[in-house]
Design a protein around this motif. Structure first.
Motif, PDB file in Angstrom:
ATOM      1  N   GLU A   1       0.842  -1.204   0.000  1.00  0.00           N
ATOM      2  CA  GLU A   1       0.000   0.000   0.000  1.00  0.00           C
ATOM      3  C   GLU A   1       0.874   1.250   0.000  1.00  0.00           C
ATOM      4  O   GLU A   1       1.902   1.320   0.683  1.00  0.00           O
TER       5      GLU A   1
ATOM      6  N   TRP B   1       4.885   2.228   8.605  1.00  0.00           N
ATOM      7  CA  TRP B   1       5.076   2.783   7.263  1.00  0.00           C
ATOM      8  C   TRP B   1       6.543   3.147   7.046  1.00  0.00           C
ATOM      9  O   TRP B   1       7.281   3.421   7.997  1.00  0.00           O
TER      10      TRP B   1
ATOM     11  N   TRP C   1       4.865   7.483   0.982  1.00  0.00           N
ATOM     12  CA  TRP C   1       4.888   6.555   2.093  1.00  0.00           C
ATOM     13  C   TRP C   1       4.425   5.181   1.621  1.00  0.00           C
ATOM     14  O   TRP C   1       3.487   5.063   0.825  1.00  0.00           O
TER      15      TRP C   1
ATOM     16  N   ARG D   1       3.526   1.222   3.007  1.00  0.00           N
ATOM     17  CA  ARG D   1       3.292   0.401   4.189  1.00  0.00           C
ATOM     18  C   ARG D   1       4.291  -0.755   4.239  1.00  0.00           C
ATOM     19  O   ARG D   1       4.610  -1.352   3.208  1.00  0.00           O
ATOM     20  N   TRP D   2       4.791  -1.042   5.431  1.00  0.00           N
ATOM     21  CA  TRP D   2       5.729  -2.149   5.614  1.00  0.00           C
ATOM     22  C   TRP D   2       5.096  -3.453   5.162  1.00  0.00           C
ATOM     23  O   TRP D   2       3.937  -3.733   5.468  1.00  0.00           O
TER      24      TRP D   2
END
Length: 255
Positions: free
Chosen positions: A87, A99, A129, A131-132
């Motif tokens: 994401e 993030w 950004w 997401r991890w």
């Protein structure tokens, strides 16, 4: 192995001097079959375009580099071609825990930071950004040819080597490595869609996360990647890069 080399910048400042590059291409274009950009052009598609006017560009065209350097254009293309990715947000999430903060057109992981520890100095359009995503950091080494054809030379395991202010800086690559199950056919399909979406040509690299039998694409390097040194083709990998358009079907025979 080179017959000659020409300086294209100040050794104390690791950046290509565009004026020097264009001057060299203009001076030697009658001697050259073309020029082949490496690392350092990820955020300079305008320089690639100017150079391609002077001398044929051997590899991914400048427009492909431009789409890859623009995070919005990159994600839009991935979505349009049905290619999975973590994401992404283009404004700072209200909660940044979990993030990463990244910058388009960068290389080597030097720009990647955990968003909750990164300084809040992001100017609009400069950062985004992501997401991890849990999983194993990996890459694909490809030879791509028009229109949208790709030969996967191999899969590689990557790792980072944290440095001061650069917790995700590139550390190295190991390959080829195998993956279980349907990984081969799945990644071949991803490679072909990426080649078509970004006009990839020649030897290129794709960074992705492998998690639960799925590949989550992170970045595409439209030029000779570090992992290319792990592979060889009959007749040479450089020759494969230069002949990718004209002689794609013969690549598989030489592996």
């Amino acid at each position: 192995a080179a017959e000659a080399w020409r300086p294209l910048g100040d050794p104390a400042r690791p950046q290509i001097d565009g004026e020097r590059l264009l001057a060299q291409l203009a001076r030697r274009r009658d001697e050259l079959a073309g020029w082949w950009p490496g690392s350092g052009f990820e955020d300079r598609p305008e320089l690639l375009e100017a150079g391609s006017v002077l001398c044929p560009l051997l590899g991914t065209p400048a427009e492909g580099w431009r789409r890859l350097a623009d995070p919005r254009a990159f994600v839009e293309r991935l979505d349009a071609w049905g290619i999975a990715h973590p994401e992404v947000a283009f404004t700072r999430p209200s909660s940044v825990l979990g993030w990463l903060r990244k910058r388009g057109g960068s290389r080597g992981g030097e720009h990647v930071q955990a968003a909750d520890t990164a300084p809040d100095d992001a100017s609009p359009g400069a950062w985004y950004w992501q997401r991890w995503q849990d999983g194993v950091p990996m890459s694909m080494t490809l030879v791509c040819a028009a229109p949208g054809r790709a030969c996967v030379l191999g899969l590689n395991r990557q790792w980072s080597q944290p440095q001061s202010g650069q917790p995700f800086a590139y550390g190295g690559v190991l390959g080829p490595v195998g993956l279980p199950g349907r990984a081969g056919s799945l990644l071949q399909g991803v490679a072909e869609r990426l080649a078509a979406a970004f006009e990839l040509r020649g030897v290129v690299g794709v960074d992705f996360i492998w998690h639960e039998d799925s590949a989550w694409v992170l970045e595409v390097n439209p030029r000779w990647p570090a992992s290319a040194g792990l592979y060889a083709l009959q007749g040479g990998l450089v020759r494969a890069h230069l002949q990718a358009k004209a002689d794609f079907h013969s690549l598989g025979e030489g592996m």
